[in-house]
Design an enzyme around this catalytic site. Structure first.
Site, PDB file in Angstrom:
ATOM      1  N   ARG A 182      52.173  29.248  43.824  1.00 57.03           N
ATOM      2  CA  ARG A 182      52.086  30.579  43.384  1.00 57.03           C
ATOM      3  C   ARG A 182      53.068  31.469  43.535  1.00 57.03           C
ATOM      4  O   ARG A 182      53.041  32.339  42.900  1.00 57.03           O
ATOM      5  CB  ARG A 182      50.994  30.930  44.736  1.00 57.03           C
ATOM      6  CG  ARG A 182      49.656  30.492  44.778  1.00 57.03           C
ATOM      7  CD  ARG A 182      48.728  30.336  45.908  1.00 57.03           C
ATOM      8  NE  ARG A 182      48.720  31.859  46.525  1.00 57.03           N
ATOM      9  CZ  ARG A 182      48.560  32.045  47.968  1.00 57.03           C
ATOM     10  NH1 ARG A 182      48.411  30.915  48.712  1.00 57.03           N
ATOM     11  NH2 ARG A 182      48.486  33.291  48.584  1.00 57.03           N
ATOM     12  N   ARG A 209      49.457  30.881  58.498  1.00 61.95           N
ATOM     13  CA  ARG A 209      48.044  31.707  58.239  1.00 61.95           C
ATOM     14  C   ARG A 209      46.893  30.885  58.627  1.00 61.95           C
ATOM     15  O   ARG A 209      46.778  29.794  58.076  1.00 61.95           O
ATOM     16  CB  ARG A 209      48.022  32.309  56.878  1.00 61.95           C
ATOM     17  CG  ARG A 209      46.929  33.126  56.660  1.00 61.95           C
ATOM     18  CD  ARG A 209      46.916  34.176  55.596  1.00 61.95           C
ATOM     19  NE  ARG A 209      47.097  33.699  54.580  1.00 61.95           N
ATOM     20  CZ  ARG A 209      47.356  34.524  53.186  1.00 61.95           C
ATOM     21  NH1 ARG A 209      47.394  35.511  53.423  1.00 61.95           N
ATOM     22  NH2 ARG A 209      47.742  34.053  52.137  1.00 61.95           N
ATOM     23  N   ARG A 244      47.640  41.902  37.815  1.00 63.83           N
ATOM     24  CA  ARG A 244      48.674  40.868  38.108  1.00 63.83           C
ATOM     25  C   ARG A 244      49.664  40.303  37.115  1.00 63.83           C
ATOM     26  O   ARG A 244      50.435  39.504  37.075  1.00 63.83           O
ATOM     27  CB  ARG A 244      48.005  39.348  38.580  1.00 63.83           C
ATOM     28  CG  ARG A 244      48.216  38.988  39.975  1.00 63.83           C
ATOM     29  CD  ARG A 244      47.477  37.853  40.457  1.00 63.83           C
ATOM     30  NE  ARG A 244      47.484  37.034  41.590  1.00 63.83           N
ATOM     31  CZ  ARG A 244      47.026  37.253  42.712  1.00 63.83           C
ATOM     32  NH1 ARG A 244      46.245  38.221  42.927  1.00 63.83           N
ATOM     33  NH2 ARG A 244      47.386  36.385  43.827  1.00 63.83           N
ATOM     34  N   LYS A 268      49.850  42.210  51.875  1.00 63.60           N
ATOM     35  CA  LYS A 268      48.886  43.097  51.201  1.00 63.60           C
ATOM     36  C   LYS A 268      47.393  43.328  51.610  1.00 63.60           C
ATOM     37  O   LYS A 268      47.120  44.416  51.765  1.00 63.60           O
ATOM     38  CB  LYS A 268      48.843  42.671  49.563  1.00 63.60           C
ATOM     39  CG  LYS A 268      50.013  42.365  48.695  1.00 63.60           C
ATOM     40  CD  LYS A 268      49.551  42.013  47.293  1.00 63.60           C
ATOM     41  CE  LYS A 268      48.813  40.481  47.277  1.00 63.60           C
ATOM     42  NZ  LYS A 268      49.570  39.242  47.313  1.00 63.60           N
ATOM     43  N   ARG A 291      43.550  28.216  54.191  1.00 67.57           N
ATOM     44  CA  ARG A 291      43.121  28.461  52.771  1.00 67.57           C
ATOM     45  C   ARG A 291      43.642  27.385  52.103  1.00 67.57           C
ATOM     46  O   ARG A 291      44.981  27.070  52.262  1.00 67.57           O
ATOM     47  CB  ARG A 291      43.762  29.739  52.372  1.00 67.57           C
ATOM     48  CG  ARG A 291      42.500  30.745  52.205  1.00 67.57           C
ATOM     49  CD  ARG A 291      43.151  32.282  51.906  1.00 67.57           C
ATOM     50  NE  ARG A 291      43.784  32.265  50.866  1.00 67.57           N
ATOM     51  CZ  ARG A 291      44.403  33.301  50.156  1.00 67.57           C
ATOM     52  NH1 ARG A 291      44.007  34.475  50.703  1.00 67.57           N
ATOM     53  NH2 ARG A 291      45.036  33.392  48.959  1.00 67.57           N
TER      54      ARG A 291
HETATM   55  P1  AMP Z   1      44.894  36.573  46.239  1.00 71.33           P
HETATM   56  O1  AMP Z   1      43.783  36.555  47.463  1.00 71.33           O
HETATM   57  O2  AMP Z   1      45.163  37.873  45.844  1.00 71.33           O
HETATM   58  O3  AMP Z   1      46.112  35.863  46.592  1.00 71.33           O
HETATM   59  O4  AMP Z   1      44.271  35.551  45.139  1.00 71.33           O
HETATM   60  C1  AMP Z   1      44.054  34.173  45.225  1.00 71.33           C
HETATM   61  C2  AMP Z   1      44.016  33.719  44.028  1.00 71.33           C
HETATM   62  O5  AMP Z   1      42.838  34.211  42.960  1.00 71.33           O
HETATM   63  C3  AMP Z   1      45.223  33.756  43.021  1.00 71.33           C
HETATM   64  O6  AMP Z   1      46.180  32.849  43.408  1.00 71.33           O
HETATM   65  C4  AMP Z   1      44.717  33.431  41.777  1.00 71.33           C
HETATM   66  O7  AMP Z   1      44.611  32.124  41.502  1.00 71.33           O
HETATM   67  C5  AMP Z   1      43.362  34.137  41.663  1.00 71.33           C
HETATM   68  N1  AMP Z   1      43.341  35.609  41.302  1.00 71.33           N
HETATM   69  C6  AMP Z   1      43.264  36.824  42.145  1.00 71.33           C
HETATM   70  N2  AMP Z   1      43.467  37.727  41.547  1.00 71.33           N
HETATM   71  C7  AMP Z   1      43.899  37.394  40.253  1.00 71.33           C
HETATM   72  C8  AMP Z   1      44.064  38.270  39.119  1.00 71.33           C
HETATM   73  N3  AMP Z   1      44.234  39.605  38.926  1.00 71.33           N
HETATM   74  N4  AMP Z   1      44.394  37.361  37.809  1.00 71.33           N
HETATM   75  C9  AMP Z   1      44.504  36.382  38.097  1.00 71.33           C
HETATM   76  N5  AMP Z   1      44.087  35.352  38.935  1.00 71.33           N
HETATM   77  C10 AMP Z   1      43.767  35.960  40.170  1.00 71.33           C
END
Ligand code: AMP
Length: 216
Positions: A173, A129, A90, A15, A162
């Site tokens: 996740r 990654r 999400r 993404k 990360r």
């Molecule tokens: P991402 O970079 O989109 O993979 O987001 C990393 C982490 O941020 C996720 O695993 C969640 O812990 C938190 N996170 C990001 N976006 C959301 C969202 N819309 N709702 C809840 N938690 C979020």
């Protein structure tokens, strides 16, 4: 051209990378909740500390907190010119919240792009990654190895993994994704805006599929 977009998919589905390219090519801002949460953490605010704990464990930030966070994040953009949302909604309540937010501004989502990638490929993408501490460039030990181990090709900065890409967190996740986010596929499908993209294979090929879907 479709310009009010959501990009979704499992962790590691591509993404972020695809979102960035679409944003550059179509000249629409990429708005990423994950990046915005990480910025908050980097700023060292008290709420940032809470976010860090949740993110490191692979858990979602609760919806009630995200509503305010998303509201604040979106207020920084002129959404009427187009956008690509990455990382949100999400959950179904977040989707309802965003719908309501956009309705008030007479905007309707054109497409929810769903990058469908096999579990096997997802694990390799995430565990491989590595990110540059200095310039943020992203490498992958399986697909796009850095020329020198642990060093960024672009600036020589140190590469890191990360915290939420460690195995325990990744498995969490993926299970959180299946439970909370997968229902959105059905949700957007019923609204007739879901576009499923085969997210397996080479980056350029996937990009072509996305562009074809949004430029029709
Ligand atoms: P991402 O970079 O989109 O993979 O987001 C990393 C982490 O941020 C996720 O695993 C969640 O812990 C938190 N996170 C990001 N976006 C959301 C969202 N819309 N709702 C809840 N938690 C979020």
């Amino acid at each position: 051209m479709k310009k009010y977009l959501i990009i979704m998919g499992a962790p590691g589905s591509g993404k972020d990378t695809q979102g960035k390219r679409i944003s550059e090519k179509q000249k629409i801002p990429l708005i990423s909740s994950g990046d915005a949460l990480r910025d908050e953490i980097a700023n060292g605010t008290p709420i940032g500390k809470k976010f860090q704990e949740l993110i490191a464990k692979g858990l979602l930030v609760p919806d009630e907190v995200m509503f305010e966070f998303i509201d604040n994040l979106l207020s920084k953009y002129d959404l009427s010119r187009g956008f690509i949302f990455n990382g949100f909604p999400r959950t179904i309540p977040q989707a309802e919240f965003i719908n309501c937010y956009l309705n008030k501004r007479n905007i309707e989502i054109d497409a929810a792009l769903y990058l469908n990638v096999s579990d096997e490929e997802i694990l390799r993408r995430i565990s491989g990654r590595r990110i540059c501490k200095n310039c943020g460039s992203v490498f992958n030990l399986y697909y796009s190895k850095p020329n020198i181990d642990g060093k960024c090709n672009n600036c020589g900065g140190e590469l890191y993994q990360r915290e939420d890409d460690f195995e325990d967190s990744v498995l969490k996740r993926i299970s959180v994704y299946k439970e909370s986010t997968l229902p959105l596929i059905d949700y957007f499908s019923k609204k007739k805006i879901l576009i499923e993209i085969d997210g397996n294979g080479a980056f350029e090929k996937i990009m072509e599929r996305i562009l074809e879907a949004i430029n029709d």
